[in-house]
Design a protein around this motif. Structure first.
Motif, PDB file in Angstrom:
ATOM      1  N   VAL A 104      89.483  87.356  72.838  1.00 11.24           N
ATOM      2  CA  VAL A 104      89.538  85.950  72.424  1.00 11.24           C
ATOM      3  C   VAL A 104      90.419  85.806  71.182  1.00 11.24           C
ATOM      4  O   VAL A 104      91.296  84.932  71.119  1.00 11.24           O
ATOM      5  CB  VAL A 104      88.121  85.391  72.192  1.00 11.24           C
ATOM      6  N   LEU A 105      90.235  86.693  70.200  1.00 15.56           N
ATOM      7  CA  LEU A 105      91.077  86.608  68.995  1.00 15.56           C
ATOM      8  C   LEU A 105      92.558  86.681  69.362  1.00 15.56           C
ATOM      9  O   LEU A 105      93.394  86.003  68.756  1.00 15.56           O
ATOM     10  CB  LEU A 105      90.742  87.753  68.027  1.00 15.56           C
ATOM     11  N   PHE A 130      98.997  76.034  65.583  1.00 15.25           N
ATOM     12  CA  PHE A 130      98.598  74.890  64.745  1.00 15.25           C
ATOM     13  C   PHE A 130      98.344  75.332  63.305  1.00 15.25           C
ATOM     14  O   PHE A 130      97.608  76.266  63.058  1.00 15.25           O
ATOM     15  CB  PHE A 130      97.332  74.263  65.365  1.00 15.25           C
ATOM     16  N   LYS A 131      98.994  74.680  62.358  1.00 12.43           N
ATOM     17  CA  LYS A 131      98.892  74.931  60.914  1.00 12.43           C
ATOM     18  C   LYS A 131      99.427  76.310  60.488  1.00 12.43           C
ATOM     19  O   LYS A 131      99.048  76.852  59.442  1.00 12.43           O
ATOM     20  CB  LYS A 131      97.460  74.745  60.419  1.00 12.43           C
ATOM     21  N   GLY A 132     100.287  76.907  61.307  1.00 12.74           N
ATOM     22  CA  GLY A 132     101.007  78.125  60.914  1.00 12.74           C
ATOM     23  C   GLY A 132     100.108  79.296  60.554  1.00 12.74           C
ATOM     24  O   GLY A 132      99.052  79.485  61.150  1.00 12.74           O
ATOM     25  N   SER A 155      96.240  80.334  61.445  1.00 11.35           N
ATOM     26  CA  SER A 155      95.934  81.569  62.162  1.00 11.35           C
ATOM     27  C   SER A 155      94.769  82.316  61.496  1.00 11.35           C
ATOM     28  O   SER A 155      93.820  82.759  62.160  1.00 11.35           O
ATOM     29  CB  SER A 155      97.187  82.451  62.192  1.00 11.35           C
ATOM     30  N   LEU A 156      94.844  82.418  60.172  1.00 12.56           N
ATOM     31  CA  LEU A 156      93.780  83.108  59.423  1.00 12.56           C
ATOM     32  C   LEU A 156      92.464  82.340  59.538  1.00 12.56           C
ATOM     33  O   LEU A 156      91.398  82.926  59.773  1.00 12.56           O
ATOM     34  CB  LEU A 156      94.199  83.242  57.960  1.00 12.56           C
ATOM     35  N   GLU A 157      92.570  81.018  59.399  1.00 11.46           N
ATOM     36  CA  GLU A 157      91.371  80.177  59.480  1.00 11.46           C
ATOM     37  C   GLU A 157      90.681  80.353  60.837  1.00 11.46           C
ATOM     38  O   GLU A 157      89.462  80.508  60.914  1.00 11.46           O
ATOM     39  CB  GLU A 157      91.791  78.714  59.299  1.00 11.46           C
ATOM     40  N   ARG A 158      91.468  80.337  61.909  1.00 15.16           N
ATOM     41  CA  ARG A 158      90.898  80.482  63.258  1.00 15.16           C
ATOM     42  C   ARG A 158      90.202  81.827  63.423  1.00 15.16           C
ATOM     43  O   ARG A 158      89.085  81.907  63.933  1.00 15.16           O
ATOM     44  CB  ARG A 158      91.992  80.337  64.322  1.00 15.16           C
ATOM     45  N   ALA A 159      90.892  82.896  62.988  1.00 17.34           N
ATOM     46  CA  ALA A 159      90.305  84.232  63.147  1.00 17.34           C
ATOM     47  C   ALA A 159      88.992  84.334  62.374  1.00 17.34           C
ATOM     48  O   ALA A 159      88.011  84.914  62.859  1.00 17.34           O
ATOM     49  CB  ALA A 159      91.290  85.294  62.676  1.00 17.34           C
TER      50      ALA A 159
END
Ligand SMILES: CC(C)(COP(=O)(O)OP(=O)(O)OC[C@H]1O[C@@H](n2cnc3c(N)ncnc32)[C@H](O)[C@@H]1OP(=O)(O)O)[C@@H](O)C(=O)NCCC(=O)NCCS
Length: 174
Positions: free
Chosen positions: A21-22, A32-34, A38-42
């Motif tokens: 999934v990651l 989205f949001k660069g 990416s860090l926020e999502r992970a």
């Protein structure tokens, strides 16, 4: 368990699905949001969700086994009336075919069956597709949201600079 389109199969996720999934998040979110996004999502999807929240979450796969969609949700520990959808994503090639709707409806049915009355979730300001999706499913923006824009946001909801749109849905509604 869930009736889902496109010949997909749905099952509960497990710890072995975490890395899979990651690996798709940035592509599925269109970067989205660069890098910050990416860090926020992970960080929003640590392994614990694939260990301790599996019985209220779903993972959909194509007949060839490729990942097609996921929904990570749970029933509130603190409020017995509330179920919470934490994160959802659909493979971009399958957007607009009712896949996320099917996962949400499955979650709604299970939440209702367990006595939950409301479903809560949040999304990021600027994620206009997510906003349209949630409104279409009948979610309402939580009263008290500030901001004249569309969608209304709650500033600093998740911490300094982390504004959110906050949704709620009444499972007893139409
Ligand atoms: C948001 C998302 C989960 C929707 O998944 P989906 O399977 O494409 O959604 P559905 O096909 O079930 O769409 C249901 C309704 O949402 C709305 N919707 C979906 N995609 C839309 C878009 N691109 N623009 C406007 N409305 C849209 C439509 O009203 C649609 O109903 P309709 O087809 O009858 O008009 C998907 O776009 C996605 O994975 N986006 C990237 C990840 C993300 O933003 N996740 C949510 C925040 S955590």
């Amino acid at each position: 368990m869930i009736t889902i389109p496109e010949g997909l199969t749905v099952r509960r996720p497990n710890a072995e699905d975490h890395a899979r999934v990651l690996a798709v998040l940035d592509r599925w979110w269109g970067d989205f949001k660069g890098q910050a996004g990416s860090l926020e999502r992970a960080l929003l999807l640590p392994r614990l969700f694939f260990q301790h929240f599996t019985t209220t979450s779903y993972l959909a796969e194509r007949p060839d086994g490729d990942l097609a969609a996921f929904l990570i949700g749970f029933f509130s520990q603190s409020d017995p009336n509330v179920a919470y959808i934490h994160f959802v994503g659909v493979e971009p090639a399958m957007h607009g075919r009712g896949v996320a709707t099917a996962l949400y409806r499955g979650f709604f049915d299970e939440a209702r069956a367990c006595g939950r009355r409301h479903v809560h979730c949040i999304t990021s300001p600027g994620n206009t597709v997510s906003y349209a999706f949630h409104v279409r499913l009948g979610f309402q923006v939580l009263p008290g949201a500030v901001g004249a824009g569309n969608p209304p946001i709650q500033p600093d909801y998740d911490g300094p600079g982390l504004d959110r749109v906050v949704f709620t849905l009444d499972l007893a509604g139409p």
